[in-house]
Design a protein around this motif. Structure first.
Motif, PDB file in Angstrom:
ATOM      1  N   VAL A   1       0.840  -1.201   0.000  1.00  8.96           N
ATOM      2  CA  VAL A   1       0.000   0.000   0.000  1.00  8.96           C
ATOM      3  C   VAL A   1       0.870   1.244   0.000  1.00  8.96           C
ATOM      4  O   VAL A   1       1.758   1.399   0.838  1.00  8.96           O
ATOM      5  CB  VAL A   1      -0.946   0.022   1.224  1.00  8.96           C
ATOM      6  N   GLY A   2       0.587   2.148  -0.937  1.00  8.45           N
ATOM      7  CA  GLY A   2       1.333   3.388  -1.024  1.00  8.45           C
ATOM      8  C   GLY A   2       0.785   4.440  -0.076  1.00  8.45           C
ATOM      9  O   GLY A   2      -0.164   4.208   0.680  1.00  8.45           O
ATOM     10  N   GLY A   3       1.384   5.619  -0.148  1.00  3.33           N
ATOM     11  CA  GLY A   3       0.918   6.720   0.670  1.00  3.33           C
ATOM     12  C   GLY A   3       1.197   6.495   2.137  1.00  3.33           C
ATOM     13  O   GLY A   3       2.043   5.691   2.530  1.00  3.33           O
ATOM     14  N   ALA A   4       0.436   7.199   2.974  1.00  6.79           N
ATOM     15  CA  ALA A   4       0.638   7.087   4.419  1.00  6.79           C
ATOM     16  C   ALA A   4      -0.073   5.879   5.011  1.00  6.79           C
ATOM     17  O   ALA A   4       0.357   5.343   6.034  1.00  6.79           O
ATOM     18  CB  ALA A   4       0.144   8.360   5.104  1.00  6.79           C
ATOM     19  N   SER A   5      -1.155   5.434   4.364  1.00 13.94           N
ATOM     20  CA  SER A   5      -1.987   4.410   4.989  1.00 13.94           C
ATOM     21  C   SER A   5      -1.290   3.057   5.096  1.00 13.94           C
ATOM     22  O   SER A   5      -1.502   2.320   6.062  1.00 13.94           O
ATOM     23  CB  SER A   5      -3.320   4.259   4.238  1.00 13.94           C
ATOM     24  N   GLY A   6      -0.449   2.715   4.140  1.00 10.02           N
ATOM     25  CA  GLY A   6       0.260   1.444   4.192  1.00 10.02           C
ATOM     26  C   GLY A   6       1.159   1.335   5.412  1.00 10.02           C
ATOM     27  O   GLY A   6       1.018   0.405   6.216  1.00 10.02           O
ATOM     28  N   PRO A   7       2.089   2.279   5.590  1.00  8.85           N
ATOM     29  CA  PRO A   7       2.938   2.234   6.777  1.00  8.85           C
ATOM     30  C   PRO A   7       2.162   2.336   8.086  1.00  8.85           C
ATOM     31  O   PRO A   7       2.495   1.652   9.065  1.00  8.85           O
ATOM     32  CB  PRO A   7       3.859   3.444   6.587  1.00  8.85           C
ATOM     33  N   LEU A   8       1.115   3.159   8.129  1.00 10.01           N
ATOM     34  CA  LEU A   8       0.371   3.343   9.371  1.00 10.01           C
ATOM     35  C   LEU A   8      -0.415   2.084   9.744  1.00 10.01           C
ATOM     36  O   LEU A   8      -0.311   1.587  10.874  1.00 10.01           O
ATOM     37  CB  LEU A   8      -0.572   4.541   9.252  1.00 10.01           C
ATOM     38  N   TYR A   9      -1.194   1.560   8.805  1.00  9.80           N
ATOM     39  CA  TYR A   9      -1.941   0.338   9.100  1.00  9.80           C
ATOM     40  C   TYR A   9      -0.999  -0.853   9.255  1.00  9.80           C
ATOM     41  O   TYR A   9      -1.224  -1.740  10.079  1.00  9.80           O
ATOM     42  CB  TYR A   9      -2.990   0.065   8.026  1.00  9.80           C
ATOM     43  N   GLY A  10       0.044  -0.884   8.448  1.00  8.50           N
ATOM     44  CA  GLY A  10       1.006  -1.962   8.569  1.00  8.50           C
ATOM     45  C   GLY A  10       1.646  -1.984   9.949  1.00  8.50           C
ATOM     46  O   GLY A  10       1.785  -3.042  10.567  1.00  8.50           O
ATOM     47  N   THR A  11       2.025  -0.808  10.427  1.00 17.76           N
ATOM     48  CA  THR A  11       2.603  -0.704  11.767  1.00 17.76           C
ATOM     49  C   THR A  11       1.606  -1.141  12.830  1.00 17.76           C
ATOM     50  O   THR A  11       1.957  -1.854  13.777  1.00 17.76           O
ATOM     51  CB  THR A  11       3.056   0.743  12.030  1.00 17.76           C
ATOM     52  N   ALA A  12       0.354  -0.710  12.680  1.00 17.91           N
ATOM     53  CA  ALA A  12      -0.675  -1.080  13.655  1.00 17.91           C
ATOM     54  C   ALA A  12      -0.809  -2.591  13.772  1.00 17.91           C
ATOM     55  O   ALA A  12      -0.781  -3.154  14.880  1.00 17.91           O
ATOM     56  CB  ALA A  12      -2.014  -0.458  13.262  1.00 17.91           C
ATOM     57  N   PHE A  13      -0.924  -3.276  12.649  1.00 15.89           N
ATOM     58  CA  PHE A  13      -1.086  -4.734  12.689  1.00 15.89           C
ATOM     59  C   PHE A  13       0.189  -5.442  13.143  1.00 15.89           C
ATOM     60  O   PHE A  13       0.113  -6.436  13.875  1.00 15.89           O
ATOM     61  CB  PHE A  13      -1.536  -5.252  11.321  1.00 15.89           C
ATOM     62  N   ARG A  14       1.327  -4.933  12.750  1.00 15.05           N
ATOM     63  CA  ARG A  14       2.586  -5.550  13.187  1.00 15.05           C
ATOM     64  C   ARG A  14       2.775  -5.398  14.695  1.00 15.05           C
ATOM     65  O   ARG A  14       3.256  -6.320  15.361  1.00 15.05           O
ATOM     66  CB  ARG A  14       3.772  -4.950  12.433  1.00 15.05           C
ATOM     67  N   GLN A  15       2.397  -4.243  15.229  1.00 14.63           N
ATOM     68  CA  GLN A  15       2.505  -4.046  16.676  1.00 14.63           C
ATOM     69  C   GLN A  15       1.559  -4.984  17.426  1.00 14.63           C
ATOM     70  O   GLN A  15       1.908  -5.530  18.477  1.00 14.63           O
ATOM     71  CB  GLN A  15       2.204  -2.591  17.034  1.00 14.63           C
ATOM     72  N   MET A  16       0.364  -5.167  16.877  1.00 16.70           N
ATOM     73  CA  MET A  16      -0.567  -6.119  17.490  1.00 16.70           C
ATOM     74  C   MET A  16       0.022  -7.527  17.480  1.00 16.70           C
ATOM     75  O   MET A  16      -0.028  -8.249  18.472  1.00 16.70           O
ATOM     76  CB  MET A  16      -1.903  -6.107  16.758  1.00 16.70           C
ATOM     77  N   GLY A  17       0.588  -7.907  16.349  1.00 13.73           N
ATOM     78  CA  GLY A  17       1.196  -9.228  16.237  1.00 13.73           C
ATOM     79  C   GLY A  17       2.346  -9.415  17.208  1.00 13.73           C
ATOM     80  O   GLY A  17       2.497 -10.490  17.815  1.00 13.73           O
TER      81      GLY A  17
END
Length: 208
Positions: free
Chosen positions: A74-90
């Motif tokens: 995912v490009g833009g800001a949403s990829g890193p932000l959502y990606g970080t959110a799910f990775r932190q949960m994991g």
């Protein structure tokens, strides 16, 4: 809640994002790049493919793969932000085969902390934090009150939806929307809207 539950959640997210792709894009067209819906749809389609190819055997593995795929696709800001959110949960859920509602509340708190660190946003800045923060608080409070999973996740869903709606009268202070100044007032933040969709999907996965 096991890996099957979390996989079902992500599948529900993918369906919800696909169904609301055009709506999210219209929200983003008003105050952003008009690509939020299409970017997230592409990202969660890739996540579904990744989970199909390599099914996670623990909740943490499912969410870590989800986050890693979103960052990559995912490009833009949403990829890193959502990606970080799910990775932190994991990361918080670790290698356990089954997690409790308390564990999930802790994971959501970690997701919020990760998003705040990466984006530098606080509540009131008209971002996804305006939906994620109240959802996290609501889930933590529900756990402390001894609510059952479906009821607790419904509280988180409702808080996220209310938080997303509350971005409409705000002036954006972060991201591309902040360039618009007062012209950002009167529009719902697309990131807050998609966050509410994700929390709604979590409630749905629990049978709501």
């Amino acid at each position: 809640m096991d890996a099957q539950f979390f996989t079902a959640w992500i599948e529900e997210v993918a369906r919800a994002v696909g169904a609301n792709r055009d709506h999210l894009t219209r929200l983003d067209a008003a105050i952003g790049d008009a690509d939020h819906g299409s970017n997230l749809d592409r990202g969660f389609t890739a996540v579904r493919e990744a989970l199909s190819a390599t099914p996670g055997d623990t909740p943490g593995a499912v969410l870590t793969l989800t986050g890693t795929t979103l960052i990559r696709k995912v490009g833009g800001a949403s990829g890193p932000l959502y990606g970080t959110a799910f990775r932190q949960m994991g990361k918080v859920l670790g290698s356990g085969a089954d997690v409790s509602l308390t564990d999930l509340a802790s994971a959501l708190e970690a997701a919020l902390a990760g998003v705040r660190r990466l984006g530098g946003a606080a509540e009131g800045d008209k971002t996804m934090v305006d939906a994620l923060a109240p959802a996290s608080r609501a889930l933590t409070a529900a756990v402390q009150d001894g609510m059952k999973a479906e009821e607790a996740l419904d509280a988180a869903r409702a808080a996220a939806e209310q938080g997303a709606r509350a971005t409409i009268p705000l002036q954006a202070r972060k991201g591309r929307a902040s360039y618009l100044g007062e012209r950002s007032i009167g529009h719902q933040d697309p990131g807050a809207a998609s966050t509410a969709l994700i929390l709604t999907a979590l409630h749905a996965a629990a049978g709501g």
